[in-house]
Design an enzyme around this catalytic site. Structure first.
Site, mmCIF file in Angstrom:
data_model
loop_
_atom_site.group_PDB
_atom_site.id
_atom_site.type_symbol
_atom_site.label_atom_id
_atom_site.label_comp_id
_atom_site.label_asym_id
_atom_site.label_seq_id
_atom_site.Cartn_x
_atom_site.Cartn_y
_atom_site.Cartn_z
ATOM 1 N N GLY A 17 68.574 15.075 19.927
ATOM 2 C CA GLY A 17 68.516 15.897 18.715
ATOM 3 C C GLY A 17 68.707 15.161 17.403
ATOM 4 O O GLY A 17 69.189 15.747 16.437
ATOM 5 N N ASN A 19 66.275 14.154 15.387
ATOM 6 C CA ASN A 19 65.377 14.785 14.407
ATOM 7 C C ASN A 19 65.903 16.156 13.992
ATOM 8 O O ASN A 19 65.781 16.547 12.828
ATOM 9 C CB ASN A 19 63.959 14.905 14.966
ATOM 10 C CG ASN A 19 63.194 13.614 14.795
ATOM 11 O OD1 ASN A 19 62.825 13.248 13.679
ATOM 12 N ND2 ASN A 19 62.988 12.901 15.892
ATOM 13 N N MET A 96 60.657 18.669 25.340
ATOM 14 C CA MET A 96 59.872 17.978 26.364
ATOM 15 C C MET A 96 59.246 18.949 27.363
ATOM 16 O O MET A 96 59.419 18.825 28.575
ATOM 17 C CB MET A 96 60.754 16.964 27.102
ATOM 18 C CG MET A 96 61.399 15.937 26.187
ATOM 19 S SD MET A 96 60.197 15.001 25.224
ATOM 20 C CE MET A 96 59.608 13.894 26.489
ATOM 21 N N LEU A 99 53.324 23.067 26.485
ATOM 22 C CA LEU A 99 53.256 24.484 26.141
ATOM 23 C C LEU A 99 51.980 25.109 26.691
ATOM 24 O O LEU A 99 50.935 24.456 26.748
ATOM 25 C CB LEU A 99 53.303 24.657 24.624
ATOM 26 C CG LEU A 99 54.515 24.051 23.923
ATOM 27 C CD1 LEU A 99 54.500 24.399 22.443
ATOM 28 C CD2 LEU A 99 55.820 24.517 24.557
ATOM 29 N N ASN A 113 55.308 19.831 15.174
ATOM 30 C CA ASN A 113 55.864 18.881 16.140
ATOM 31 C C ASN A 113 55.919 17.505 15.500
ATOM 32 O O ASN A 113 55.108 17.177 14.635
ATOM 33 C CB ASN A 113 54.975 18.816 17.393
ATOM 34 C CG ASN A 113 55.525 17.861 18.442
ATOM 35 O OD1 ASN A 113 56.728 17.857 18.723
ATOM 36 N ND2 ASN A 113 54.666 17.039 19.019
ATOM 37 N N HIS A 115 55.763 13.458 16.553
ATOM 38 C CA HIS A 115 55.348 12.603 17.665
ATOM 39 C C HIS A 115 55.496 11.145 17.244
ATOM 40 O O HIS A 115 55.080 10.772 16.135
ATOM 41 C CB HIS A 115 53.893 12.909 18.034
ATOM 42 C CG HIS A 115 53.409 12.071 19.169
ATOM 43 N ND1 HIS A 115 53.769 12.323 20.473
ATOM 44 C CD2 HIS A 115 52.634 10.960 19.183
ATOM 45 C CE1 HIS A 115 53.228 11.403 21.248
ATOM 46 N NE2 HIS A 115 52.534 10.562 20.493
ATOM 47 N N GLU A 148 46.746 24.047 21.317
ATOM 48 C CA GLU A 148 46.791 24.061 22.775
ATOM 49 C C GLU A 148 46.774 22.655 23.374
ATOM 50 O O GLU A 148 47.473 22.369 24.339
ATOM 51 C CB GLU A 148 45.610 24.884 23.286
ATOM 52 C CG GLU A 148 45.791 25.322 24.702
ATOM 53 C CD GLU A 148 44.604 26.147 25.169
ATOM 54 O OE1 GLU A 148 44.026 26.898 24.363
ATOM 55 O OE2 GLU A 148 44.257 26.008 26.352
ATOM 56 N N ASP A 151 49.595 17.128 21.542
ATOM 57 C CA ASP A 151 49.600 16.154 20.429
ATOM 58 C C ASP A 151 48.254 16.088 19.708
ATOM 59 O O ASP A 151 47.848 15.038 19.219
ATOM 60 C CB ASP A 151 49.990 14.741 20.946
ATOM 61 C CG ASP A 151 51.363 14.729 21.600
ATOM 62 O OD1 ASP A 151 52.238 15.497 21.168
ATOM 63 O OD2 ASP A 151 51.574 13.952 22.552
HETATM 64 C C1 GRF Z 1 61.407 11.541 18.971
HETATM 65 O O1 GRF Z 1 60.950 10.233 19.082
HETATM 66 C C2 GRF Z 1 60.264 12.472 18.692
HETATM 67 O O2 GRF Z 1 59.266 11.902 17.916
HETATM 68 C C3 GRF Z 1 59.753 12.778 20.078
HETATM 69 O O3 GRF Z 1 60.888 12.843 20.894
HETATM 70 C C4 GRF Z 1 61.925 12.080 20.307
HETATM 71 C C5 GRF Z 1 63.099 13.005 20.127
HETATM 72 O O4 GRF Z 1 64.224 12.325 19.659
HETATM 73 N N1 GRF Z 1 58.949 13.969 20.082
HETATM 74 P P1 GRF Z 1 65.457 13.157 19.101
HETATM 75 O O5 GRF Z 1 65.906 14.099 20.213
HETATM 76 O O6 GRF Z 1 64.996 13.896 17.891
HETATM 77 O O7 GRF Z 1 66.509 12.141 18.786
#
Ligand code: GRF
Length: 208
Positions: A17, A19, A96, A99, A113, A115, A148, A151
């Protein structure tokens, strides 16, 4: 002085978490146009949920394992929680789960999202290893709308990171992650205020 209207935003995560933390910190600023109305995880033991609880936010775990292989039933429960919390926008932050069209249609145009690559290259997992293997000189991260295809949605913003001689996947990942933490709140702000980047420098941050 009039206060900035704050859109209720939900965060979906599965892991540490970081981000989510960046988004939560941004939302704490009075002039940021969002507030976090819910942090939801498919993993009850996700560290990101503990972090959100400690920040005093509403959290919920909806364990996908309880739904066996019924992805749609799990997504119905996720969607019900999002509706109940009054979410208007959803930010996936290390969520993770693949969807189904149920959730992507329900939240079309309202789900973002992040990525860890410069999409459309390196969708999916292990992006930093793949970037090193491919020998690219510039790597980075992307915030996009969720559609859908995994990424694949329209790109809202990107941050670029140079690949340095002798880089390891871990070192590169750490530098990209620092950019993710700046990019995601900034793109969310622009998305909510309908102020897309107007210059190339705003659209892509190249960090030396
Ligand atoms: C990040 O690298 C994000 O880009 C990807 O999963 C990772 C999540 O990291 N989708 P965090 O849980 O936000 O630390």
């Amino acid at each position: 002085m009039s206060e900035t209207p704050k859109t209720p935003v939900a965060i979906l995560l599965s892991g540490r978490g970081s981000n989510a933390t960046a988004l939560i910190e941004a939302c704490a600023r009075p002039d940021f146009p969002a507030r976090i109305c819910l942090v939801l995880s498919n993993k009850p033991d996700a560290p990101g949920l503990d972090m959100a609880r400690a920040a005093g936010l509403e959290t919920v775990a909806i364990d996908h394992r309880l739904y066996k292989k019924d992805r749609k039933a799990h997504e119905r429960a996720v969607d019900a929680a999002l509706q109940k919390a009054g979410a208007e926008v959803v930010c996936l932050a290390g969520y993770m789960r693949l969807l189904t069209p149920f959730l992507t249609t329900q939240w079309a145009g309202k789900m973002l999202n992040i990525h860890p690559s410069l999409l459309p290259v390196f969708p999916g997992l292990h992006t930093h290893e793949r970037a090193l293997d491919a020998g690219v000189r510039i790597h980075g991260c992307t915030v996009h709308l969720v559609t859908e295809g995994m990424d694949e949605g329209p790109i809202l913003g990107q941050a670029a990171v140079p690949v340095l001689p002798g880089d390891t996947a871990e070192g590169l990942a750490a530098r990209v992650l620092r950019q993710e933490h700046q990019l995601y709140p900034e793109v969310l702000r622009r998305y909510l205020t309908k102020s897309p980047a107007s210059t190339p420098a705003e659209a892509a941050l190249l960090v030396a």
